[in-house]
Design an enzyme around this catalytic site. Structure first.
Site, PDB file in Angstrom:
ATOM      1  N   SER A 181      83.267  25.745  31.847  1.00  0.00           N
ATOM      2  CA  SER A 181      84.459  25.558  32.673  1.00  0.00           C
ATOM      3  C   SER A 181      84.380  24.214  33.372  1.00  0.00           C
ATOM      4  O   SER A 181      83.288  23.639  33.520  1.00  0.00           O
ATOM      5  CB  SER A 181      84.536  26.682  33.721  1.00  0.00           C
ATOM      6  OG  SER A 181      85.514  26.413  34.702  1.00  0.00           O
ATOM      7  N   TYR A 196      80.921  31.861  40.531  1.00  0.00           N
ATOM      8  CA  TYR A 196      81.462  31.503  39.214  1.00  0.00           C
ATOM      9  C   TYR A 196      80.980  30.106  38.819  1.00  0.00           C
ATOM     10  O   TYR A 196      80.539  29.893  37.685  1.00  0.00           O
ATOM     11  CB  TYR A 196      82.989  31.550  39.256  1.00  0.00           C
ATOM     12  CG  TYR A 196      83.665  31.201  37.954  1.00  0.00           C
ATOM     13  CD1 TYR A 196      83.706  32.109  36.904  1.00  0.00           C
ATOM     14  CD2 TYR A 196      84.282  29.957  37.773  1.00  0.00           C
ATOM     15  CE1 TYR A 196      84.333  31.790  35.707  1.00  0.00           C
ATOM     16  CE2 TYR A 196      84.908  29.630  36.585  1.00  0.00           C
ATOM     17  CZ  TYR A 196      84.938  30.550  35.557  1.00  0.00           C
ATOM     18  OH  TYR A 196      85.558  30.228  34.369  1.00  0.00           O
TER      19      TYR A 196
END
Length: 254
Positions: free
Chosen positions: A141, A154
């Site tokens: 990501s 995350y």
């Protein structure tokens, strides 16, 4: 003939979003594809939809469980053939500041996002080493490259995936195995729609606020991320290994 004609591809988290689009793109290029997921209903629906496009297999399981990860790999190899490409796509997202996280939520993110990639790589790479070829693409990501407010755990999981990618790439460069990561920014997926619904705002208002900081002023489509994954998995990127490819509309360039 397609770019992946006859090759066997395992895509985790393949029943929706980026994983589904990736499986579809590989099928269009002639690959035989196994998709995995935890939701049996959604997985079977995806399998039925993709079946008209080529050879597809669905294996239900949880990538964070060693027995399931091993079975995903062994079933793919047994029914489709030795794995040429592994796409570690399965992932979850929880948006909370660190002090609001429970230990259970922390474990859930790290287990799926990072441990899942580790386990699937561990079991799939053994066959690649024997055959002296193979490619692995980890779906990280933009939050694995820069910090994102409200997403500390995350970010930790996706940042770990980037360095895991680089280290495994170094370990196996001489084995004919390439390992790269794709780092998407915001993507229009069911997960984004879920976040919009939970925000209490209408989708359009949520979406416009979300994309406002992005230089290109929009989110990616799942197909755009899938195309990047196919590039990293295929021969066009034959001299790339250990890379973290940003596909984020310019967000991490700032």
């Amino acid at each position: 003939m397609g770019r992946f004609e006859g090759r066997v591809v395992l895509v985790t988290g393949g029943s929706s979003g980026i994983g589904y689009a990736t499986a579809n793109a590989f099928l269009e290029e002639g690959a035989k594809v196994c998709i995995t997921g935890r939701d049996a209903v959604r997985l079977r629906r995806a399998e039925a939809e993709l079946a008209g496009r080529g050879t597809v297999l669905a294996v239900r399981g949880d990538v964070s469980r060693a027995a399931d990860a091993r079975r995903m790999v062994s079933e793919t190899a047994r029914r489709l053939g030795p794995i040429d490409v592994l796409v570690n796509n399965a992932g979850i997202y929880i948006n909370k500041p660190v002090e609001a996280f429970s230990e259970r939520e922390y474990d859930a993110i790290m287990d799926v996002n990072m441990k899942g990639a580790f386990l699937c790589t561990k079991y799939a790479i053994a066959g690649m080493i024997k055959r002296k070829r193979g490619t692995i693409v980890n779906v990280s990501s933009d939050s694995g490259l820069v910090g994102t407010a409200g997403s500390s755990i995350y970010c930790a999981s996706k940042g770990a995936m980037v360095l895991f990618t680089k280290a495994v790439a170094l370990d196996h460069a001489r084995d004919g195995i390439r390992v790269n990561a794709v780092c998407p920014g915001e993507v229009k997926t069911p997960m984004l729609e879920k976040d919009a619904a939970e925000s209490g705002r209408g989708f359009e208002e949520y979406y416009q606020r979300l994309v406002a900081p992005i230089p290109m002023k929009r989110a990616a489509t799942a197909d755009e991320i899938a195309h990047a994954i196919l590039f990293l998995a295929g021969d066009d990127s034959s001299f790339m290994t250990g890379a973290a490819l940003s596909v984020d509309g310019g967000s991490t360039a700032m």
